[in-house]
Enzyme design. Structure first.
Site, PDB file in Angstrom:
ATOM      1  N   LYS A 172      38.333  40.668  27.727  1.00  0.00           N
ATOM      2  CA  LYS A 172      37.853  42.054  27.664  1.00  0.00           C
ATOM      3  C   LYS A 172      38.515  42.823  26.506  1.00  0.00           C
ATOM      4  O   LYS A 172      38.090  43.898  26.136  1.00  0.00           O
ATOM      5  CB  LYS A 172      38.105  42.771  28.993  1.00  0.00           C
ATOM      6  CG  LYS A 172      37.225  42.240  30.144  1.00  0.00           C
ATOM      7  CD  LYS A 172      37.562  42.936  31.454  1.00  0.00           C
ATOM      8  CE  LYS A 172      36.784  42.412  32.650  1.00  0.00           C
ATOM      9  NZ  LYS A 172      35.454  43.051  32.815  1.00  0.00           N
ATOM     10  N   LYS A 227      38.577  48.770  33.294  1.00  0.00           N
ATOM     11  CA  LYS A 227      38.066  47.489  33.786  1.00  0.00           C
ATOM     12  C   LYS A 227      39.266  46.605  34.086  1.00  0.00           C
ATOM     13  O   LYS A 227      40.389  46.947  33.713  1.00  0.00           O
ATOM     14  CB  LYS A 227      37.162  46.818  32.751  1.00  0.00           C
ATOM     15  CG  LYS A 227      37.782  46.776  31.352  1.00  0.00           C
ATOM     16  CD  LYS A 227      36.810  46.338  30.267  1.00  0.00           C
ATOM     17  CE  LYS A 227      35.745  47.360  29.945  1.00  0.00           C
ATOM     18  NZ  LYS A 227      34.418  47.023  30.443  1.00  0.00           N
ATOM     19  N   ARG A 228      39.064  45.464  34.744  1.00  0.00           N
ATOM     20  CA  ARG A 228      40.188  44.566  34.963  1.00  0.00           C
ATOM     21  C   ARG A 228      40.822  44.187  33.618  1.00  0.00           C
ATOM     22  O   ARG A 228      40.142  44.145  32.588  1.00  0.00           O
ATOM     23  CB  ARG A 228      39.725  43.301  35.705  1.00  0.00           C
ATOM     24  CG  ARG A 228      39.556  43.513  37.185  1.00  0.00           C
ATOM     25  CD  ARG A 228      40.833  43.990  37.852  1.00  0.00           C
ATOM     26  NE  ARG A 228      41.727  42.890  38.073  1.00  0.00           N
ATOM     27  CZ  ARG A 228      41.914  42.307  39.247  1.00  0.00           C
ATOM     28  NH1 ARG A 228      41.266  42.745  40.317  1.00  0.00           N
ATOM     29  NH2 ARG A 228      42.749  41.296  39.373  1.00  0.00           N
ATOM     30  N   THR A 249      29.290  46.687  34.268  1.00  0.00           N
ATOM     31  CA  THR A 249      28.603  47.801  34.929  1.00  0.00           C
ATOM     32  C   THR A 249      29.279  49.128  34.617  1.00  0.00           C
ATOM     33  O   THR A 249      28.648  50.180  34.706  1.00  0.00           O
ATOM     34  CB  THR A 249      28.531  47.621  36.461  1.00  0.00           C
ATOM     35  OG1 THR A 249      29.830  47.263  36.942  1.00  0.00           O
ATOM     36  CG2 THR A 249      27.512  46.558  36.836  1.00  0.00           C
ATOM     37  N   HIS A 278      27.681  34.735  37.971  1.00  0.00           N
ATOM     38  CA  HIS A 278      28.313  35.925  37.414  1.00  0.00           C
ATOM     39  C   HIS A 278      29.179  35.672  36.197  1.00  0.00           C
ATOM     40  O   HIS A 278      29.737  36.600  35.628  1.00  0.00           O
ATOM     41  CB  HIS A 278      29.192  36.606  38.459  1.00  0.00           C
ATOM     42  CG  HIS A 278      28.412  37.396  39.462  1.00  0.00           C
ATOM     43  ND1 HIS A 278      28.083  38.708  39.278  1.00  0.00           N
ATOM     44  CD2 HIS A 278      27.883  37.036  40.639  1.00  0.00           C
ATOM     45  CE1 HIS A 278      27.389  39.140  40.319  1.00  0.00           C
ATOM     46  NE2 HIS A 278      27.250  38.139  41.164  1.00  0.00           N
ATOM     47  N   LYS A 300      27.808  53.033  33.995  1.00  0.00           N
ATOM     48  CA  LYS A 300      28.316  54.255  34.626  1.00  0.00           C
ATOM     49  C   LYS A 300      28.686  55.288  33.560  1.00  0.00           C
ATOM     50  O   LYS A 300      28.381  56.481  33.685  1.00  0.00           O
ATOM     51  CB  LYS A 300      29.568  53.950  35.462  1.00  0.00           C
ATOM     52  CG  LYS A 300      29.365  52.986  36.611  1.00  0.00           C
ATOM     53  CD  LYS A 300      30.734  52.542  37.172  1.00  0.00           C
ATOM     54  CE  LYS A 300      30.620  51.303  38.007  1.00  0.00           C
ATOM     55  NZ  LYS A 300      31.939  50.666  38.274  1.00  0.00           N
TER      56      LYS A 300
END
Ligand SMILES: *Cc1c(COP(=O)(O)O)cnc(C)c1O
Length: 806
Positions: free
Chosen positions: A541, A535-536, A643, A349, A647
């Site tokens: 990110k 998101k986290r 993901t 992952h 969505k």
């Protein structure tokens, strides 16, 4: 038997009397929720038993998906939908003056996971059942899920998530299926009469693993699979060893809390014991069922059982299977190894170095002595067999035990027949960069399985206004086959359909605006662009890049209040790991910038910054349908798949992205004209790593916009961040901006300016949105699990798909 409204009402009243000795008008929402839950359970219990019997009688090969995290969220509406009684239930309750939404709110969000990894596991559970595939989940029943997040003075504060406090309606405790797990102590090998080595355990601790099963209801197909989560207890025969409260607590702590760290390994003892605990319990129960129900020789195990290792946390599946086959089933090592490799498969992952799981030899040996012995043997045999065919260096780099540590990814690859990445780009990076050594050794083991999402939850359930427009426009077949969303492409120039879609989006934006007003007191207008990053919180990110752009807009507006830019609402949702200092600093800065901007009369509501507390599945369900812009702005090469990008696309948001993870495949699906791509490519990032040619200081010196934005963090422009602002500034300038925010800043700003322009043309924007919805079908996790089933697990669907509707 079909359930109609009148029967439903009668049954609900009857169950309420049975459960609580109460009439409808006296019941609280809590009592009604539980009563409805018992009714729903009764609707699927026969199918649950029948599904299990069918698999056993037909001796169907089954997959067991081992994951240390599952993130199902709330299950009431999902179960109702899959049973085919969601609309009926809503109407029947309305007849009784009860709002289904109010009852659904009572349910606790089941958050036994951190983020994407756990949510993927739950989407897979839904899809495996909905595709009528024989498959079950295996994990840990944590007493406390992921912490609840609150902001105090802009800082993140963590509160315990007591999700089990008022019981869990969906689980079934299965005392009779408990198994014992041995940890600690010493293990010696002695020779038996027939010359075999037998392990003798000394001073080990025995843990009782008790399973709690939850039904995974398939979509209108009468298939109900099982998610089995293990909880620790003290075995009766060990009771006298645990006289002290402290001793008991220590043992019970094992399954008390989920580790709240995303993409970072801590190497703590209790975590390793957690990993072994659910792996050993799960494999023991699989073997027990195989022997009792399938009744085939153990040599044939791989024809009936497939075990999936979701990231490396369950990597001990490999040595634990070896232990059972060799120590308990008396197979030879070679036979056992052949079976183990055939049974196991593994998903990688992440390529982030700090997330690659390793354990010191010392800790592994002390905590799990028999596991360590077996891993040593696997490692020794690997080295022996490989050094005949491969260069010494290559074998040394790929072995399991090196530099005093046990490498869990190496164990997973060597001990399984399949290693997959989670998006095309990620799988290529594994093959050609990160795991290239292994690719040379096992070229046939590597493959890609791009992630997917359960579109029933992420569209049908959470976005009813859009689902309704789709039904009216393209019929209802998209609910069974998400590929049929493509039919929407025929309407891309149909103004009526575009207007309907816009109207649905407006309804969702109003609902989110109401939630924002209720929880933060801030009013936002639905005519603004809803620009979403959820998101986290993690440096890679790049939520900070988003903030830099917001500060630029703020400064532009201060300088030029007459600017005709579109109104924007920037919406954040993100938890930081409690020990992740830098991520928490970013949260504080976003909150303080929000305070500044939201209250500055000069800005006059042109920009709003909303950081919603406690991002989880339930909050995602509120935000996603309302999003116009989907921020997927990780540094290229760092996000394995993502993901939330899928969505948001499915709900008609237009993606603003780097070419990272599955964003690349989203671009391929919608075409360059219907997505906003910016920033370095993965190749360019790697080139910078190689030539070391990046200088953030230079960008700061040469680019006045960047300079003005960064100075805002240290010159008091953003208030109350004296230390935090300096830390941000230093991370970018002094420490040379590890994730290339400043390098991507200009191209990000330009992409945002294009979005600003495009949004002004309503038809143009709405068409882009339509094209995103229409092409999201390929990211259904139904498709993803079908590919796992065919290529990796070699399992087949239950043949009778004929639905006998609830
Ligand atoms: C989908 C989802 C994630 C994953 O989001 P990414 O942006 O792909 O990292 C994380 N948390 C929750 C609650 C989700 O629903």
């Amino acid at each position: 038997m079909a359930l109609d409204k009148e029967m439903f009402k009668k049954e609900l009243k009857q169950r309420l009397r049975e459960n609580y000795a109460m009439e409808l008008e006296d019941a609280t929402e809590q009592e009604l929720f539980y009563t409805l839950g018992t009714l729903v359970k009764a609707r699927y219990s026969d199918a649950w038993g029948d599904t299990w019997k069918y698999y056993v009688n037909k001796k169907k090969k089954q997959v067991y998906y081992f994951s240390i995290e599952f993130l199902p969220g709330k299950m009431l509406k999902s179960n109702l939908l899959n049973l085919g009684i969601l609309d009926m239930t809503r109407e029947a309750l309305a007849d009784l003056g009860i709002d289904l939404e109010k009852l659904a709110e009572v349910e606790k969000d089941m958050a036994l996971g951190n983020g994407g990894l756990g949510r993927l596991a739950s989407c897979f559970m839904d899809s495996i059942a909905s595709c009528a595939l024989p498959g079950n989940g295996n994990g840990i029943r944590y007493d406390y899920g992921l912490f609840k997040q609150r902001f105090v003075d802009g800082y993140q504060v963590e509160l315990p998530d007591e999700w089990l406090q008022s019981g869990n309606i969906w689980e079934v405790r299965r005392e009779s299926k408990a198994v014992n797990v041995r940890v600690g102590g010493h293990v010696y090998l002695t020779k038996t009469n027939n010359g075999k080595l037998k392990p003798i355990y000394e001073n080990e601790r025995v843990l009782r693993a008790v399973p709690y099963d939850t039904a995974m209801v398939g979509y209108e197909n009468n298939v109900v699979n099982t998610l089995r989560l293990w909880s620790v207890e003290i075995p009766d025969f060990e009771e006298d060893k645990y006289q002290s409260i402290q001793g008991r607590r220590e043992l019970e702590d094992l399954t008390a809390v989920l580790y709240p760290d995303d993409s970072n390994e801590h190497g703590r003892l209790i975590r390793l014991t957690q990993e072994y605990f659910f792996v050993s319990a799960g494999i023991q129960s699989i073997i027990r069922r195989y022997k009792k129900r399938i009744q085939k020789p153990i040599q044939k195990l791989s024809e009936y059982v497939s075990i999936h290792i979701n990231d490396t946390h369950p990597a001990l599946c490999v040595p634990e299977m070896m232990r059972i086959l060799v120590d308990e089933e008396d197979l030879s090592w070679e036979q056992a190894w052949d079976i183990t490799v055939k049974v196991m498969s593994y998903t990688n992952h992440t390529i982030m170095a700090e997330a690659l799981e390793k354990w010191t030899i010392e800790l592994m040996r002390r905590t799990l002595p028999r596991m360590y012995q077996i891993i040593e043997e696997i490692d020794a045999r690997y080295v022996r067999s490989m050094q005949e065919i491969h260069p010494h260096d290559l074998v040394e780099r790929t072995r399991i035990i090196r530099d005093g540590q046990v490498h869990m990814a190496h164990l997973s690859i060597i001990g399984s027949h399949s290693t997959n990445g989670v998006a095309k780009l990620h799988s290529d990076l594994l093959k050609f960069v990160v795991l290239h050594d292994f690719y040379i050794i096992y070229p046939d083991r590597f493959n890609n399985k791009t992630n997917g999402i359960a579109q029933r939850r992420w569209l049908q359930i959470v976005n009813e206004p859009l689902a309704h427009v789709l039904d009216e426009t393209i019929g209802k077949t998209w609910k069974q086959d998400s590929g049929d969303l493509k039919l929407l492409m025929n309407y891309q120039s149909d103004q009526v359909v575009l207007d309907r879609l816009a109207k649905a989006k407006k309804i969702n934006k109003q609902a989110l605006a109401d939630y924002i007003a209720e929880t933060t007191g801030i009013e936002v207008g639905t005519d603004a662009i809803f620009d979403v990053q959820i998101k986290r919180l993690h440096a890679y990110k790049r939520q900070l890049l988003n903030l830099l752009h917001i500060m630029k807009l703020y400064q532009d507006l201060k300088e030029n209040p007459g600017s005709n830019m579109q109104k924007r609402v920037f919406i954040f949702g993100a938890k930081a790991a409690p020990s992740y200092h830098y991520a928490k600093v970013i949260i504080k800065c976003i909150n303080e910038a929000a305070n500044l901007i939201n209250n500055d009369p000069d800005i006059n509501d042109r920009i709003k910054v909303i950081f919603l507390e406690n991002y989880n599945v339930t909050l995602a369900e509120k935000i996603i349908p309302a999003a116009d812009v989907s921020e997927q702005i990780s540094l290229a090469s760092k996000e394995a798949s993502g993901t939330s990008n899928m969505k948001l696309m499915l709900n008609g948001a237009v993606t603003l992205a780097t070419l990272d993870g599955a964003n690349v495949e989203i671009r391929d699906a919608v075409g360059d004209d219907n997505i906003y791509i910016f920033g370095l490519t993965e190749k360019e990032v790697y080139e910078y790593y190689e030539n070391q040619g990046y200088s953030a200081q230079q960008l700061y010196d040469e680019n006045p916009v960047i300079r003005r934005v960064l100075n805002a963090f240290i010159d008091g422009t953003i208030p109350n961040i004296v230390y935090e602002g300096r830390e941000i500034f230093d991370s970018l300038i002094k420490h040379n901006d590890e994730y290339f925010l400043l390098r991507d800043f200009d191209s990000y700003v330009r992409a945002q300016e294009e979005i600003d322009k495009a949004y002004g043309d309503h038809t143009f924007w709405q068409r882009m949105s339509l094209i995103n919805i229409a092409n999201a079908g390929r990211f259904s996790s139904d498709e993803t699990v079908r590919r796992y089933a065919e290529d990796i697990w070699k399992i087949e669907p239950k043949d009778s798909l004929v639905a006998e509707k609830g």
